[in-house]
Motif scaffolding. Structure first.
Motif, PDB file in Angstrom:
ATOM      1  N   LEU A   1       6.126 -14.192  -1.607  1.00 31.14           N
ATOM      2  CA  LEU A   1       5.223 -13.530  -2.550  1.00 31.14           C
ATOM      3  C   LEU A   1       5.863 -13.469  -3.936  1.00 31.14           C
ATOM      4  N   ILE A   2       7.107 -13.116  -3.978  1.00 26.81           N
ATOM      5  CA  ILE A   2       7.830 -12.936  -5.235  1.00 26.81           C
ATOM      6  C   ILE A   2       8.191 -14.284  -5.858  1.00 26.81           C
ATOM      7  N   GLU A   3       8.642 -15.222  -5.051  1.00 24.88           N
ATOM      8  CA  GLU A   3       9.030 -16.526  -5.588  1.00 24.88           C
ATOM      9  C   GLU A   3       7.869 -17.265  -6.240  1.00 24.88           C
ATOM     10  N   ARG A   4       6.671 -17.035  -5.774  1.00 25.63           N
ATOM     11  CA  ARG A   4       5.508 -17.724  -6.344  1.00 25.63           C
ATOM     12  C   ARG A   4       5.205 -17.278  -7.771  1.00 25.63           C
ATOM     13  N   ARG A   5       5.580 -16.045  -8.108  1.00 23.11           N
ATOM     14  CA  ARG A   5       5.310 -15.508  -9.452  1.00 23.11           C
ATOM     15  C   ARG A   5       6.470 -14.618  -9.894  1.00 23.11           C
TER      16      ARG A   5
ATOM     17  N   LEU B   1      -7.130 -12.096   7.176  1.00 21.13           N
ATOM     18  CA  LEU B   1      -8.587 -12.069   7.400  1.00 21.13           C
ATOM     19  C   LEU B   1      -9.349 -12.697   6.230  1.00 21.13           C
ATOM     20  N   ALA B   2      -8.892 -12.457   5.011  1.00 21.05           N
ATOM     21  CA  ALA B   2      -9.546 -13.050   3.833  1.00 21.05           C
ATOM     22  C   ALA B   2      -9.410 -14.573   3.845  1.00 21.05           C
ATOM     23  N   VAL B   3      -8.292 -15.057   4.316  1.00 20.27           N
ATOM     24  CA  VAL B   3      -8.103 -16.510   4.434  1.00 20.27           C
ATOM     25  C   VAL B   3      -9.081 -17.066   5.458  1.00 20.27           C
ATOM     26  N   ARG B   4      -9.182 -16.416   6.610  1.00 18.40           N
ATOM     27  CA  ARG B   4     -10.070 -16.902   7.679  1.00 18.40           C
ATOM     28  C   ARG B   4     -11.541 -16.816   7.288  1.00 18.40           C
ATOM     29  N   ARG B   5     -11.937 -15.712   6.671  1.00 21.31           N
ATOM     30  CA  ARG B   5     -13.356 -15.490   6.351  1.00 21.31           C
ATOM     31  C   ARG B   5     -13.825 -16.225   5.105  1.00 21.31           C
ATOM     32  N   GLU B   6     -12.971 -16.222   4.061  1.00 19.68           N
ATOM     33  CA  GLU B   6     -13.416 -16.717   2.759  1.00 19.68           C
ATOM     34  C   GLU B   6     -12.636 -17.919   2.258  1.00 19.68           C
ATOM     35  N   GLY B   7     -11.611 -18.336   3.003  1.00 16.93           N
ATOM     36  CA  GLY B   7     -10.779 -19.442   2.541  1.00 16.93           C
ATOM     37  C   GLY B   7      -9.901 -19.062   1.365  1.00 16.93           C
ATOM     38  N   SER B   8      -9.629 -17.786   1.211  1.00 19.04           N
ATOM     39  CA  SER B   8      -8.806 -17.292   0.103  1.00 19.04           C
ATOM     40  C   SER B   8      -7.366 -17.770   0.235  1.00 19.04           C
ATOM     41  N   ASP B   9      -6.646 -17.697  -0.861  1.00 22.10           N
ATOM     42  CA  ASP B   9      -5.215 -17.994  -0.857  1.00 22.10           C
ATOM     43  C   ASP B   9      -4.479 -16.768  -0.317  1.00 22.10           C
ATOM     44  N   TYR B  10      -3.703 -16.960   0.727  1.00 24.63           N
ATOM     45  CA  TYR B  10      -3.020 -15.849   1.392  1.00 24.63           C
ATOM     46  C   TYR B  10      -2.156 -15.047   0.414  1.00 24.63           C
ATOM     47  N   TYR B  11      -1.353 -15.735  -0.388  1.00 24.84           N
ATOM     48  CA  TYR B  11      -0.432 -15.024  -1.271  1.00 24.84           C
ATOM     49  C   TYR B  11      -1.141 -14.308  -2.411  1.00 24.84           C
TER      50      TYR B  11
ATOM     51  N   GLU C   1      -4.051 -12.918  -2.075  1.00 24.20           N
ATOM     52  CA  GLU C   1      -4.577 -11.724  -1.405  1.00 24.20           C
ATOM     53  C   GLU C   1      -3.464 -10.721  -1.085  1.00 24.20           C
ATOM     54  N   LEU C   2      -2.315 -11.224  -0.649  1.00 22.01           N
ATOM     55  CA  LEU C   2      -1.193 -10.327  -0.354  1.00 22.01           C
ATOM     56  C   LEU C   2      -0.715  -9.649  -1.635  1.00 22.01           C
ATOM     57  N   ASP C   3      -0.674 -10.409  -2.728  1.00 22.08           N
ATOM     58  CA  ASP C   3      -0.265  -9.831  -4.010  1.00 22.08           C
ATOM     59  C   ASP C   3      -1.250  -8.747  -4.458  1.00 22.08           C
ATOM     60  N   ARG C   4      -2.503  -9.010  -4.277  1.00 21.02           N
ATOM     61  CA  ARG C   4      -3.521  -8.033  -4.678  1.00 21.02           C
ATOM     62  C   ARG C   4      -3.368  -6.726  -3.899  1.00 21.02           C
ATOM     63  N   ARG C   5      -3.013  -6.827  -2.646  1.00 19.16           N
ATOM     64  CA  ARG C   5      -2.940  -5.659  -1.777  1.00 19.16           C
ATOM     65  C   ARG C   5      -1.555  -5.003  -1.730  1.00 19.16           C
ATOM     66  N   ALA C   6      -0.491  -5.814  -1.772  1.00 12.91           N
ATOM     67  CA  ALA C   6       0.868  -5.276  -1.628  1.00 12.91           C
ATOM     68  C   ALA C   6       1.762  -5.587  -2.825  1.00 12.91           C
TER      69      ALA C   6
END
Length: 183
Positions: free
Chosen positions: A62-66, A123-133, A135-140
């Motif tokens: 998560l951190i290495e990406r940004r 779940l967002a990845v499975r349902r909407e095809g979102s980018d996992y990281y 979504e994780l950044d948005r939440r955590a």
């Protein structure tokens, strides 16, 4: 953390610059681990809650990406304060230990937030095809940013505590303290 802080103070007092560098690194590692909520659980990688791999996802990827988005800012902050008062001989180390246990108690509940964020991101990845990281950044991400900042301030406070306990020696007098160049 208390043992490493005491060892760092001893190395500073004795003027052993090489040991100061090594022990400062060890202490910073332990403080960083303390501020990673999953390190405070048996479920450190989500293996008990079907969040397999969450440890590295939250702590590293998560951190290495940004990286820039996670770099703590020091603007407008007061300088770190020592954790313990070295003037009370014999009690400063136990004060540091109590501080570390108190921090663990404060940080521990955040493990649930990390696990929930991971579940929601999957779940967002499975349902909407979102980018996992994303979504994780948005939440955590806010939690990760806050904990990183707290970890860096706590590390500085512990280094300061060790230096005060050592009698405020001049770092320029430490033997072998010159940093090595990486080639």
């Amino acid at each position: 953390i208390a043992d490493r802080t005491a060892a760092l103070a001893r190395a500073m007092r004795e003027g052993d610059g090489e040991a100061v560098l090594v022990l400062s690194g060890h202490l910073s590692h332990y403080v960083a681990d303390l501020h990673q909520p999953l390190h405070l659980t048996r479920n450190f990688d989500g293996q008990e809650t079907h969040n397999d791999g969450v440890h590295m996802a939250f702590e590293r990827f998560l951190i290495e990406r940004r990286r820039d988005a996670f770099r703590p800012s020091t603007r407008g902050e007061e300088p770190p304060r020592p954790i313990a008062d070295a003037s009370h001989e014999g009690t400063w180390k136990s004060t540091v230990a109590r501080w570390a246990l108190g921090r663990a108690a404060e940080i521990f509940p955040s493990a649930r937030e990390v696990l929930s964020a991971d579940t929601a991101a999957v779940l967002a990845v499975r349902r909407e095809g979102s980018d996992y990281y994303r979504e994780l950044d948005r939440r955590a991400g806010p939690l990760a940013r806050r904990l990183l900042a707290q970890s860096s301030r706590a590390t500085a406070a512990l280094w300061l505590t060790a230096w005060i306990e050592a009698g405020r020696p001049q770092p320029s007098s430490w033997r072998g303290a010159a940093p090595r160049r990486r080639e």
